[in-house]
Design an enzyme around this catalytic site. Sequence first.
Site, PDB file in Angstrom:
ATOM      1  N   ASP A 120      25.569 -21.234  53.657  1.00 16.66           N
ATOM      2  CA  ASP A 120      25.658 -21.700  52.268  1.00 16.66           C
ATOM      3  C   ASP A 120      24.248 -21.920  51.752  1.00 16.66           C
ATOM      4  O   ASP A 120      23.376 -22.387  52.497  1.00 16.66           O
ATOM      5  CB  ASP A 120      26.448 -23.004  52.189  1.00 16.66           C
ATOM      6  CG  ASP A 120      27.929 -22.830  52.494  1.00 16.66           C
ATOM      7  OD1 ASP A 120      28.455 -21.732  52.254  1.00 16.66           O
ATOM      8  OD2 ASP A 120      28.547 -23.800  52.956  1.00 16.66           O
ATOM      9  N   ASP A 138      32.526 -18.668  48.619  1.00 17.49           N
ATOM     10  CA  ASP A 138      33.106 -19.934  48.176  1.00 17.49           C
ATOM     11  C   ASP A 138      33.417 -19.896  46.682  1.00 17.49           C
ATOM     12  O   ASP A 138      34.475 -20.350  46.248  1.00 17.49           O
ATOM     13  CB  ASP A 138      32.147 -21.095  48.446  1.00 17.49           C
ATOM     14  CG  ASP A 138      31.840 -21.291  49.914  1.00 17.49           C
ATOM     15  OD1 ASP A 138      32.675 -20.912  50.762  1.00 17.49           O
ATOM     16  OD2 ASP A 138      30.756 -21.828  50.217  1.00 17.49           O
TER      17      ASP A 138
END
Length: 165
Positions: A120, A138
């Site tokens: 991320d 995401d």
Amino acid sequence: MLRIGLLLALAVLAVDQATKWYMLFVLDLPRVGHIPLVALGPFGFDLTMVWNRGVTFGLLAGEGPWSQTLLALLALGIAGFLLRWMARAENRLTALALGAVVGGAVGNVIDRFRFGGVADFFDAHAWGWHWYVFNPADAAIVLGVMALIGDALIRPSPAVKGSVP
């Protein structure tokens, strides 16, 4: 409808993996750690490296390979269920929303098998408050779920279509 959903799933997967490759191996974000990008008053958008070893917001995080394998297999099972739903989708929006979720889920599963966690790096913040750090997979999952919820809430049911006010 299946074809439309699968095409979006493949596009999401390609963008996700290409972006992760760039962040990890070209920008070398794991070594650099943080790159400030945009600051507009109290709002900001940066690149910040985070390895998510759990699910959303780091829940169910485990350090061992078994926990990563279990989470990856669970995500693949859910993706299989969503593919079946996509094959029976009644409209284009549902097929596209499911495609976004499936593409994002598979992108994160690839990370779990390759790296033992999900890469991320997008960090949005305002007034000192940071949203969770996320990646393109995401974002696709969240947008896909929002589209499914919106479709379920807005689209009239078959019983309502034929009724007279």
